[in-house]
Motif scaffolding. Structure first.
Motif, mmCIF file in Angstrom:
data_model
loop_
_atom_site.group_PDB
_atom_site.id
_atom_site.type_symbol
_atom_site.label_atom_id
_atom_site.label_comp_id
_atom_site.label_asym_id
_atom_site.label_seq_id
_atom_site.Cartn_x
_atom_site.Cartn_y
_atom_site.Cartn_z
ATOM 1 N N ALA A 168 8.865 2.168 2.066
ATOM 2 C CA ALA A 168 7.604 1.424 2.221
ATOM 3 C C ALA A 168 7.780 0.278 3.210
ATOM 4 C CB ALA A 168 7.145 0.889 0.868
ATOM 5 N N ILE A 169 8.928 -0.387 3.158
ATOM 6 C CA ILE A 169 9.199 -1.480 4.106
ATOM 7 C C ILE A 169 9.231 -0.928 5.521
ATOM 8 C CG2 ILE A 169 10.941 -3.134 4.881
ATOM 9 C CD1 ILE A 169 11.796 -3.314 1.870
ATOM 10 N N ARG A 170 9.964 0.185 5.701
ATOM 11 C CA ARG A 170 10.055 0.776 7.039
ATOM 12 C C ARG A 170 8.660 1.173 7.542
ATOM 13 N NH1 ARG A 170 13.265 4.312 5.804
ATOM 14 N NH2 ARG A 170 15.236 3.458 6.588
ATOM 15 N N HIS A 171 7.913 1.834 6.680
ATOM 16 C CA HIS A 171 6.565 2.277 7.065
ATOM 17 C C HIS A 171 5.656 1.082 7.375
ATOM 18 C CE1 HIS A 171 2.807 4.586 6.965
ATOM 19 N NE2 HIS A 171 2.324 3.613 6.193
ATOM 20 N N GLY A 172 5.678 0.076 6.493
ATOM 21 C CA GLY A 172 4.785 -1.069 6.674
ATOM 22 C C GLY A 172 5.066 -1.845 7.936
ATOM 23 N N VAL A 173 6.339 -2.104 8.225
ATOM 24 C CA VAL A 173 6.683 -2.894 9.407
ATOM 25 C C VAL A 173 6.433 -2.112 10.689
ATOM 26 C CG1 VAL A 173 8.567 -4.052 10.642
ATOM 27 C CG2 VAL A 173 8.349 -4.311 8.170
ATOM 28 N N THR B 51 -5.572 -8.171 -6.761
ATOM 29 C CA THR B 51 -4.851 -7.304 -5.828
ATOM 30 C C THR B 51 -5.783 -6.341 -5.105
ATOM 31 O OG1 THR B 51 -4.374 -5.839 -7.687
ATOM 32 C CG2 THR B 51 -2.653 -7.394 -7.040
ATOM 33 N N HIS B 52 -6.781 -5.780 -5.820
ATOM 34 C CA HIS B 52 -7.725 -4.847 -5.204
ATOM 35 C C HIS B 52 -6.990 -3.805 -4.371
ATOM 36 C CE1 HIS B 52 -11.181 -8.019 -5.436
ATOM 37 N NE2 HIS B 52 -10.672 -7.689 -6.600
ATOM 38 N N ASP B 53 -5.990 -3.168 -4.985
ATOM 39 C CA ASP B 53 -5.175 -2.204 -4.245
ATOM 40 C C ASP B 53 -6.019 -1.011 -3.820
ATOM 41 O OD1 ASP B 53 -2.748 -3.628 -4.622
ATOM 42 O OD2 ASP B 53 -2.781 -2.972 -6.719
ATOM 43 N N GLU B 54 -6.095 -0.805 -2.540
ATOM 44 C CA GLU B 54 -6.849 0.318 -2.007
ATOM 45 C C GLU B 54 -5.884 1.225 -1.251
ATOM 46 O OE1 GLU B 54 -9.628 -0.044 -3.179
ATOM 47 O OE2 GLU B 54 -10.096 -2.160 -3.233
ATOM 48 N N THR B 55 -5.920 2.496 -1.524
ATOM 49 C CA THR B 55 -5.106 3.433 -0.760
ATOM 50 C C THR B 55 -6.037 4.350 0.021
ATOM 51 O OG1 THR B 55 -5.080 5.132 -2.474
ATOM 52 C CG2 THR B 55 -3.371 3.432 -2.593
ATOM 53 N N PRO B 56 -5.567 4.861 1.162
ATOM 54 C CA PRO B 56 -6.418 5.779 1.930
ATOM 55 C C PRO B 56 -6.886 6.967 1.096
ATOM 56 C CG PRO B 56 -4.517 5.103 3.234
ATOM 57 C CD PRO B 56 -4.297 4.579 1.846
ATOM 58 N N GLN B 57 -5.997 7.469 0.196
ATOM 59 C CA GLN B 57 -6.389 8.618 -0.610
ATOM 60 C C GLN B 57 -7.562 8.292 -1.516
ATOM 61 O OE1 GLN B 57 -3.382 7.575 -0.062
ATOM 62 N NE2 GLN B 57 -2.047 9.303 0.513
ATOM 63 N N ALA B 58 -7.496 7.084 -2.136
ATOM 64 C CA ALA B 58 -8.567 6.695 -3.050
ATOM 65 C C ALA B 58 -9.899 6.581 -2.317
ATOM 66 C CB ALA B 58 -8.216 5.366 -3.722
ATOM 67 N N VAL B 59 -9.869 5.977 -1.153
ATOM 68 C CA VAL B 59 -11.101 5.805 -0.379
ATOM 69 C C VAL B 59 -11.600 7.141 0.132
ATOM 70 C CG1 VAL B 59 -12.168 4.632 1.565
ATOM 71 C CG2 VAL B 59 -10.378 3.491 0.282
ATOM 72 N N ALA B 60 -10.663 7.967 0.609
ATOM 73 C CA ALA B 60 -11.056 9.275 1.131
ATOM 74 C C ALA B 60 -11.708 10.121 0.042
ATOM 75 C CB ALA B 60 -9.837 9.992 1.708
ATOM 76 N N GLU B 61 -11.127 10.086 -1.173
ATOM 77 C CA GLU B 61 -11.705 10.843 -2.284
ATOM 78 C C GLU B 61 -13.090 10.317 -2.636
ATOM 79 O OE1 GLU B 61 -8.869 10.570 -5.390
ATOM 80 O OE2 GLU B 61 -7.325 11.706 -4.299
ATOM 81 N N ALA B 62 -13.234 8.998 -2.619
ATOM 82 C CA ALA B 62 -14.542 8.412 -2.917
ATOM 83 C C ALA B 62 -15.560 8.812 -1.866
ATOM 84 C CB ALA B 62 -14.420 6.894 -2.991
ATOM 85 N N SER B 63 -15.133 8.821 -0.599
ATOM 86 C CA SER B 63 -16.025 9.222 0.484
ATOM 87 C C SER B 63 -16.431 10.678 0.337
ATOM 88 C CB SER B 63 -15.342 9.011 1.839
ATOM 89 O OG SER B 63 -15.187 7.644 2.092
ATOM 90 N N ALA B 64 -15.467 11.507 -0.080
ATOM 91 C CA ALA B 64 -15.764 12.927 -0.260
ATOM 92 C C ALA B 64 -16.801 13.124 -1.361
ATOM 93 C CB ALA B 64 -14.485 13.688 -0.590
ATOM 94 N N ARG B 65 -16.617 12.387 -2.465
ATOM 95 C CA ARG B 65 -17.593 12.491 -3.557
ATOM 96 C C ARG B 65 -18.972 12.041 -3.092
ATOM 97 N NH1 ARG B 65 -13.345 10.191 -6.451
ATOM 98 N NH2 ARG B 65 -14.423 8.178 -6.555
ATOM 99 N N ALA B 66 -18.978 10.962 -2.270
ATOM 100 C CA ALA B 66 -20.261 10.470 -1.763
ATOM 101 C C ALA B 66 -20.914 11.517 -0.884
ATOM 102 C CB ALA B 66 -20.045 9.177 -0.976
ATOM 103 N N GLY B 67 -20.071 12.248 -0.117
ATOM 104 C CA GLY B 67 -20.604 13.276 0.771
ATOM 105 C C GLY B 67 -21.193 14.442 0.002
ATOM 106 N N GLU B 68 -20.718 14.663 -1.244
ATOM 107 C CA GLU B 68 -21.221 15.762 -2.067
ATOM 108 C C GLU B 68 -22.452 15.356 -2.873
ATOM 109 O OE1 GLU B 68 -17.878 16.688 -4.407
ATOM 110 O OE2 GLU B 68 -16.684 17.503 -2.759
ATOM 111 N N GLU C 115 0.835 -1.209 0.000
ATOM 112 C CA GLU C 115 0.000 0.000 0.000
ATOM 113 C C GLU C 115 0.870 1.260 0.000
ATOM 114 O OE1 GLU C 115 -2.476 2.313 3.364
ATOM 115 O OE2 GLU C 115 -2.964 0.179 3.188
ATOM 116 N N ALA C 116 1.910 1.245 0.861
ATOM 117 C CA ALA C 116 2.810 2.399 0.931
ATOM 118 C C ALA C 116 3.561 2.575 -0.383
ATOM 119 C CB ALA C 116 3.790 2.214 2.086
ATOM 120 N N ARG C 117 3.947 1.478 -1.014
ATOM 121 C CA ARG C 117 4.656 1.554 -2.298
ATOM 122 C C ARG C 117 3.750 2.133 -3.378
ATOM 123 N NH1 ARG C 117 6.974 2.822 -5.775
ATOM 124 N NH2 ARG C 117 8.448 1.794 -7.188
ATOM 125 N N LEU C 118 2.488 1.765 -3.360
ATOM 126 C CA LEU C 118 1.542 2.289 -4.341
ATOM 127 C C LEU C 118 1.328 3.790 -4.165
ATOM 128 C CD1 LEU C 118 -1.159 -0.526 -4.387
ATOM 129 C CD2 LEU C 118 0.196 0.238 -6.336
#
Length: 750
Positions: free
Chosen positions: A645-650, A727-744, A634-637
C-alpha cells in the motif's frame, strides 16, 4: 483496520455527486457567489489596519494619543550637507552659503513648511563636517511621496552648484518615492507572473490546454471572491496590503493544488477504464475527501495567526484562511460540475510532445519514484537514518537564529543612493535618521512643572549617554501634546540602539517626566516599534505553536483514526519547518551560498518571518501529507499489505505531488527574486521548505517510517474508539458498485 460496512458517504462525495447531477446549477451558484462577493466588497470598501492598532504596548499608546488628539504628523525630510574632504567646516562661508542655498531652494518649491537651519537647531556634527536642514512636507503624510519630486530636484540643483560638498535628501517622503519607483512594480510583476508560471507548469503536467486552464481559473476566481470578502470582513478585522499579497500567494498555491489532486485522480480512473460518471464520483469520494481534510487543516494552521495579537498577522491569517476555505469549497463543488460538463473535452488542446511527457510522468508507474521506493522500502532503517540525519544537519544553523527588524541598509543593500545617504547620516548623527519619539500628553503642556520636566528630560537624555543630541521638542499647545525627538546612541545598530532605548525608558523618563502627575510619555519610533513587536511576538510563539500543533494533531487523528499517523504527521512537518529555518539562517544570516539566490548575508532574519513560515508551512505541508497518506490508506483498505500500500500510494501520487510542488516552488521563488531582503527571505524559505517536503519528507522519510511501523501505522487505542469517525473511507470499488446500481435504476445515495 476496517471501519465496518464501506459505503459512499462523506461531505466531499455528497458535494461532488450533487454538482455532477446539477452541473449548470453548481456552475451558476459559483459564478453568482464570486460576483456577489466582489460586488459586496466593492460596495463596503476596505478598512486597513491603523497605526494605533498595529502593536500593543507603548507604541500603541503613543499612536492612540496622536490619533485622539487629531494630530496628523507630517512627513519629515532632512537634507544632509557634508564636506567631501579636506578642512571645510560648517563654520566656513562656503558651507554657510550652501546651507542658505538649500533653505531657499526647498522653501521656493512651495511644497514644504517648518524649514529649519542647522545654525538655529544646532544640528551640526561633532566634527563640524556635517549639518542638517530639516523641514516638513505639506499635505497628507501617506501621499507625501507623490509631491516630493520638485523638492528633490531643487536639492539636486544646489548640489550641482557646490561640488566640494555632498548635499543629499532623505526622509519619509523621499524614501517612499525612491522605493516606489525602484520596487513598486516589482511586487506587481511578481504577483502577476505567478499565474503564467503556474499555467505553464500545468500545461507540461497535463499536456492539454483545457485541463491546464481549469486549476488556474478556479484559483483566480477563488482569489477574486476572497478579495471581495476581505472588504466586508475588514469592517470587523481591518486588512492590509501585506495581507492581500499573502492571500494571493496562498490562494494561487492551494487553489491550483486542490484542482490538480482532483483532476489527476479523475484522469487516472478514466485511463483505468472507468466510465466518465464513475471516474468523477471516485475522484469526489477520494481526492475530494483529501482536499477537505487538507483544507480544514490548512485553515486551522492559518487561524493560529489570530493568536498573535498583532493586527498585521491577524489580517494575514484571516485573509489566508478565507482564500483556502473558498478554494476548498470550489474544488469539491464547481470543479466536478465543470468536469461533468466538459467530459472528454477536458483533453482539448492537446500538445503532442507534452502529452507524452504528461503520461510518462504522471501515470501509475513513475519510473523515478518507483526506483526510489524500491531502495527505501528495501532498507527503511537506512533511509530513516540518512534522511533524518540530513534534515537535522540542515536544521542545525537554526539553533543560532537571530531575528530583528531589518534596517534600511540590510533590507536594500547599498545599491540605492538613498541607502548610502542613510548610512552617512547615521555615521555623522547616530540615530538621527530614526530617532526615538516621546509623545508627552499632559493636562496643560505649558504648565511650569511640565516645561521643567521636558527640559530636564532633554538634558538627561544627553548627559546619561542615551543620545548625543540634538534633542528636539515640538509643542502642540492646542492638544496639550509634545513630541520629543531623541536620536539614540547606536544608530542603525539595533542592538546598541535598543540598549539606549531601554535606558531612556527605564531611567531617564522615570526621573523626569515620570515625576509629574497626570503626564503620559510613551516612547515610540522605529527602534521602539521593533522592540515592542519582538516582545509581543515572543509572547505569541508558544500559544500559536501549541494551537496549530494540537489542532492539526486532532484533525489527523479524527480523519485517519490512527494515533500513529497523527503523531508521525506532526513530527515530519516539524522536521520540514526546521529544515526551512536552517536554510534561512545559513543563507541570510551567515551568507552561505547567498549569491546563488541573488541575496546577501545580512546577519539576521526579519522578525515576523519564523512564526509566519511555521504557520504557512505547517498548513501547506498537510496538502501533500493528507493526499499521500489517504492513497496509502485506501490501498490498505482494498486488501493490500501495508508495504504494498505504501509503494502504491507514493508511486501513484508522485506525479501530482511533483507537479504541485513545482508550481508552489516556482510561485514562491518569484518572491525570492524581489530586491527586498525580507521578501527574498520569505520566498526562499517557502520554496526550500516545499521542495524538501515534497521530496525528502514525502518521497523518502514518510514511506520509510511507515514501512518500519507496519501494521502499527493503523494503531488506535481502545479508549479512543469513542472518537467521532470522520474517516469516510471510500474505495473505487465501492463507488463503482454504487454507480452501477444507480445505472440500473437504484437511486445513488451520496
Amino acid at each position: 483496520m476496517g471501519n465496518g460496512d464501506i459505503r459512499v458517504r462523506g461531505l466531499a462525495a455528497r458535494a461532488g455527486g450533487w454538482s455532477a447531477r446539477h452541473r449548470w446549477a453548481a456552475v451558476g451558484i459559483w459564478v453568482l457567489f464570486v460576483v456577489l462577493a466582489m460586488g459586496l466588497g466593492s460596495a463596503a470598501g476596505r478598512v486597513d489596519v491603523k497605526d494605533s492598532d498595529q502593536l500593543k504596548g507603548e507604541t500603541h499608546t503613543a499612536a492612540r494619543i496622536i490619533e485622539d488628539a487629531g494630530i496628523d504628523e507630517p512627513a519629515g525630510e532632512t537634507v544632509l550637507i557634508q564636506a567631501r574632504g579636506g578642512d571645510l567646516k560648517a563654520t566656513d562661508s562656503e558651507f554657510r552659503d550652501a546651507v542658505n542655498a538649500v533653505v531657499r531652494a526647498v522653501e521656493g518649491t512651495g511644497r514644504v513648511t517648518e524649514v529649519t537651519s542647522p545654525y538655529d537647531t544646532k544640528t551640526i556634527s561633532k566634527d563640524g563636517r556635517s549639518a542638517l536642514v530639516q523641514f516638513d512636507v505639506r499635505g497628507e503624510p501617506d501621499t507625501a511621496g507623490e509631491r516630493i519630486e520638485p523638492v528633490l530636484k531643487a536639492v539636486e540643483r544646489v548640489q550641482q552648484e557646490h561640488e566640494s560638498l555632498r548635499i543629499e535628501e532623505i526622509g519619509g517622503a523621499s524614501m517612499m518615492k525612491t522605493f516606489g519607483d525602484a520596487f513598486g512594480d516589482d511586487f506587481k510583476k511578481a504577483e502577476y507572473s505567478a499565474v503564467p508560471v503556474a499555467f505553464g507548469i500545468l500545461l507540461i503536467a497535463f499536456g492539454a490546454l483545457v485541463a491546464a486552464l481549469l486549476p488556474v481559473a478556479l484559483a483566480i476566481t477563488a482569489i477574486m471572491a476572497t478579495m471581495g470578502l476581505m472588504g466586508v470582513v475588514s469592517h470587523f478585522q481591518p486588512m492590509s496590503e501585506t495581507a492581500n499579497s499573502v492571500m494571493l500567494l496562498v490562494g494561487m498555491a492551494v487553489g491550483v493544488d486542490y484542482c490538480l489532486f482532483y483532476l489527476r485522480r479523475e484522469r487516472e480512473e478514466r485511463e483505468a477504464g472507468r466510465d466518465a460518471q464513475t471516474a468523477l464520483r471516485i475522484a469526489a469520494a477520494t481526492s475530494g475527501r483529501a482536499i477537505v481534510v487538507s483544507g480544514v487543516t490548512v485553515c486551522v494552521a492559518m487561524a493560529g495567526m489570530l493568536f498573535t495579537g498583532l493586527a498585521e498577522f491577524e489580517a494575514m491569517g484571516l485573509a489566508s484562511l478565507m482564500v483556502v476555505a473558498v478554494a476548498m469549497v470550489g474544488s469539491v463543488t464547481v470543479l466536478p460540475a465543470l468536469l461533468s460538463l466538459l467530459g472528454g473535452r477536458v483533453e482539448k488542446g492537446r500538445i503532442p510532445f507534452l502529452r507524452r511527457r504528461a503520461r510518462a510522468g504522471g501515470g501509475q508507474d513513475s519510473r523515478f519514484w518507483t526506483a526510489v521506493l524500491r531502495r527505501v522500502l528495501a532498507k527503511p532503517v537506512v533511509a530513516v537514518v540518512v534522511a533524518t540525519g540530513a534534515l537535522l544537519a540542515v536544521t542545525a544553523p537554526a539553533l543560532g537564529m537571530k531575528t530583528q527588524q531589518l534596517t534600511l541598509d540590510q533590507e536594500f543593500g547599498d545599491s540605492l543612493p538613498i541607502v548610502q545617504t542613510y548610512n552617512r547620516l547615521n555615521d555623522a548623527f547616530p540615530g538621527g535618521s530614526e530617532p526615538a519619539e516621546v509623545i508627552v500628553k499632559a493636562r496643560d503642556i505649558n504648565a511650569p512643572e511640565v516645561k521643567s520636566a521636558l527640559a530636564d528630560f532633554r538634558d538627561r537624555a544627553v548627559s546619561s549617554g542615551v543620545s548625543r543630541g540634538p534633542v528636539e521638542i515640538k509643542l502642540h499647545d492646542a492638544q496639550n501634546v509634545a513630541f520629543v525627538y531623541v536620536p539614540l546612541v547606536g544608530g542603525s545598530d539595533l542592538d546598541k540602539a535598543g540598549a539606549s532605548l531601554d535606558k531612556l525608558r527605564d531611567e531617564v523618563r522615570p526621573a523626569t517626566l515620570g515625576r509629574v502627575d497626570g503626564v503620559e510619555a510613551p516612547i515610540t519610533g522605529q527602534v521602539a516599534g521593533s522592540q515592542d513587536f519582538n516582545d509581543q511576538l515572543a509572547g505569541a510563539v508558544v500559544p500559536v505553536f501549541a494551537f496549530v500543533v494540537v489542532f492539526a494533531f486532532a484533525l489527523m487523528l479524527l480523519s485517519f483514526r490512527s494515533l500513529t499517523i497523527a503523531v508521525t504527521s506532526i513530527v515530519l512537518n516539524l522536521l520540514s519547518v526546521g529544515a526551512a529555518y536552517g536554510i534561512l539562517v545559513a543563507v541570510f544570516q551567515h551568507g552561505w551560498g547567498a549569491s546563488l539566490v541573488g541575496a546577501e548575508g545580512v546577519g539576521a532574519i526579519i522578525t515576523w518571518l519564523p512564526l509566519f513560515l511555521f504557520v504557512i508551512l505547517f498548513g501547506l505541508s498537510m496538502d501533500y501529507h493528507v493526499f499521500v497518506v489517504s492513497r496509502i490508506r485506501e490501498a490498505r483498505l482494498r486488501g493490500m499489505t501495508t508495504k504494498d500500500a505504501i509503494r502504491h500510494g507514493v508511486v501513484t501520487t508522485a506525479g501530482v505531488v511533483t507537479s504541485a510542488a513545482v508550481i508552489m516552488v516556482a510561485v514562491f521563488a518569484i518572491f525570492g527574486t524581489l530586491s527586498m531582503q525580507s521578501m527574498k527571505q520569505m520566498g526562499v524559505g517557502l520554496a526550500a521548505a516545499v521542495l524538501i517536503d515534497a521530496t525528502i519528507i514525502r518521497g523518502v522519510l514518510l514511506p520509510a517510517v511507515m514501512a518500519l511501523l507496519g501494521e502499527r501505522n493503523w494503531y488506535l487505542p481502545e479508549w479512543l474508539h469513542r472518537l467521532p469517525d470522520l474517516t469516510h473511507d471510500e474505495t473505487p470499488q465501492a463507488v463503482a458498485e454504487a454507480s452501477a446500481r444507480a445505472g440500473e435504476g437504484e437511486p445513488l445515495k451520496v
